[in-house]
Design an enzyme around this catalytic site. Structure first.
Site, short mmCIF file in Angstrom:
data_model
loop_
_atom_site.label_atom_id
_atom_site.label_comp_id
_atom_site.label_asym_id
_atom_site.label_seq_id
_atom_site.Cartn_x
_atom_site.Cartn_y
_atom_site.Cartn_z
N ASP A 134 76.50 46.97 22.04
CA ASP A 134 75.24 46.03 21.60
C ASP A 134 74.29 46.56 20.64
O ASP A 134 74.19 47.75 20.46
CB ASP A 134 74.53 45.80 22.95
CG ASP A 134 73.64 44.82 22.80
OD1 ASP A 134 73.95 43.45 23.37
OD2 ASP A 134 72.45 44.69 22.25
N ASP A 152 72.35 35.39 21.67
CA ASP A 152 72.79 35.18 22.99
C ASP A 152 72.86 33.86 23.48
O ASP A 152 71.97 32.98 23.01
CB ASP A 152 71.88 35.88 24.05
CG ASP A 152 72.06 37.48 24.05
OD1 ASP A 152 72.91 38.01 23.41
OD2 ASP A 152 71.07 37.91 24.86
#
Ligand SMILES: *[C@@H]1O[C@H](CO)[C@@H](O)[C@H](O)[C@H]1NC(C)=O
Ligand SMILES: *[C@@H]1O[C@H](CO)[C@@H](O)[C@H](O)[C@H]1NC(C)=O
Ligand SMILES: *[C@@H]1O[C@H](CO)[C@@H](O)[C@H](O)[C@H]1NC(C)=O
Ligand SMILES: *[C@@H]1O[C@H](CO)[C@@H](O)[C@H](O)[C@H]1NC(C)=O
Ligand SMILES: *[C@@H]1O[C@H](CO)[C@@H](O)[C@H](O)[C@H]1NC(C)=O
Length: 400
Positions: A146, A205
């Site tokens: 990430d 997201d």
């Protein structure tokens, strides 16, 4: 224009001549706690989900990865190595991985491409070789890497460094780690991701409500040609199936698109609380077989119409054993949509139309098929069986 047959031939040639280790012929399927639990997950919750996935049909439907997300880590490294939060994981990560493997599942882990994660926990930057070795020592099968706290270093450099570290620690071993590049699509990872990772996030997201789902679908329009079994998969983020605040019809649309875009199918809901109707949708083997189709090609947008009264689009793509189409009503009144076999699929002849969501044949058609009264925000998701391919060029709208 690239033809899908040519892509298939190239893919096949590369597989047989080049041991490039890509090795993942269809998108991964699994579960990750983040969308339902954010950072509040622990050993107990993960083992409960292992048991549900094995005993309630998810594994036999294809859901195989159990992935941890951010905040499994301890706040500090031990001897320079990543360590786990021992109040959340009292038996450690290796013990949990062994439990996952013993149950026939695969294990995924999260790390950060900067010095710290979003939550202030250690990241892998400049520890790539040590962390890749830790993941191998724990027998991890999947890494979500990430971009939090990215320190402004170029993405390509940081993501390639971890890719090289994984390749080096797994070289010569009977071990592969699926590597998910998760930098939210900020530096066009679909261009440099192939050869570095196995999939790359294309978007920020997802959130469990319609505006997030529709904006992600729209952002995929220009990217559909970049995924495939040879390059790797576009990843429009994890699924928000099973969230009660999303109406059933919108969940159908979400799942149909993710399946036919050849996205990784990573569930994110609390599987202890899924109702029967949604569970049947999640386990629908006809939808899953579109996602896991051996040809591995994404649908693309072939038509759209937007005006005050009516707003819909049509997406289609080839399957190994047919063609797939999504007729998508973006509006709030029910509408009927006609699929023209020649213009939208480059097919002619007599074609059987199979409804993938309701799992029944709608009969045989020539020239076109009209889906009647598609509800608000819903799709008719169909497979076309039979007919003849009349042109190798796909009818995708050209956005380049
Ligand atoms: C998850 O938690 C982090 C910090 O703990 C917070 O910044 C983030 O907004 C949360 N995400 C969601 C979707 O709730
Ligand atoms: C584990 O996490 C779940 C979900 O957040 C929570 O309900 C449960 O209380 C936690 N269990 C322990 C032992 O911390
Ligand atoms: C472990 O997680 C708990 C709950 O989120 C947190 O309060 C604690 O500080 C963490 N411990 C370590 C060692 O990181
Ligand atoms: C390689 O690993 C796979 C999966 O863990 C296992 O099934 C297989 O037996 C292993 N092969 C060898 C040669 O060790
Ligand atoms: C659909 O096909 C039928 C023949 O099968 C034809 O009569 C009709 O005009 C077509 N409709 C559209 C909208 O193309």
């Amino acid at each position: 224009m690239i033809t899908w047959k040519l892509i298939f031939i190239l893919a096949f040639t590369r597989f047989t001549t080049c041991q490039n280790g890509l090795g993942y012929k269809t998108p991964p399927m699994g579960w990750n706690p983040y969308n339902a639990f954010n950072t509040s997950f622990n050993d107990t919750l993960i083992r409960q989900h292992v048991n549900i996935i094995v005993n309630q049909g998810y594994l036999s439907a294809g859901y195989r990865y159990i992935n941890l997300d951010d905040a499994w880590q301890a706040s500090e490294r031990k001897d320079n190595k990543l360590s786990f939060n021992s109040s959340k994981f009292p038996f450690g990560i290796k013990d949990l991985v062994d439990y996952v493997h013993k149950n026939g599942l695969l294990f995924g882990i999260y790390s950060d491409a900067g010095t710290q994660t979003c939550g202030g926990l250690p990241g892998s930057l400049d520890y790539e070789d040590i962390d890749a070795q830790t993941f191998v020592d724990w027998d991890v099968d999947y890494l979500k890497y990430d971009n939090c706290n990215e320190q402004r270093r170029p993405e390509q450099e940081r993501y390639k460094k971890m890719s090289d570290a994984i390749k080096s620690v797994t070289a010569g071993k009977n071990k592969t780690i699926y590597y998910n590049i998760c930098e939210w699509g900020t530096s066009n990872p679909w261009l440099w991701g192939p050869g570095v990772g196995h999939s790359w996030r294309t978007t920020p997201d997802i959130n469990a409500f319609w505006p997030s789902i529709i904006s992600i679908i729209d952002s995929q329009v220009r990217l559909t040609e970049y995924g495939g079994p040879e390059r790797g998969w576009n990843d429009p983020d994890m699924l928000v199936l099973g969230f009660e605040r999303i109406p059933y019809d919108e969940q159908v649309t979400h799942y149909a698109f993710w399946a036919a875009l050849k996205a990784p199918l990573i569930l994110g809901c609390d599987l202890r609380k899924v109702d029967d109707k949604i569970k049947a949708l999640i386990l629908n083997e006809d939808i899953i077989s579109v996602n896991q189709d051996p040809l591995g090609l994404s649908i693309c947008q072939v038509y759209y119409r937007t005006d005050n009264e009516i707003s819909f689009d049509i997406w289609t793509g080839p399957l190994d054993d047919g063609y797939v189409a999504i007729l998508f009503n973006r509006g709030i009144e029910p509408i009927s949509i006609t699929l023209d076999f020649k213009n939208h699929c480059r097919l002619d002849g007599t074609i059987e139309v199979y409804d993938l969501v309701n799992q029944r044949s709608n009969g045989n058609y020539a020239n076109n098929y009209t889906a009647l009264d598609i509800p608000k925000h819903c799709v008719e998701f169909i497979k076309l069986i039979g007919g003849n391919n009349i042109d190798d060029d796909r009818p995708c709208l050209n956005y380049s």
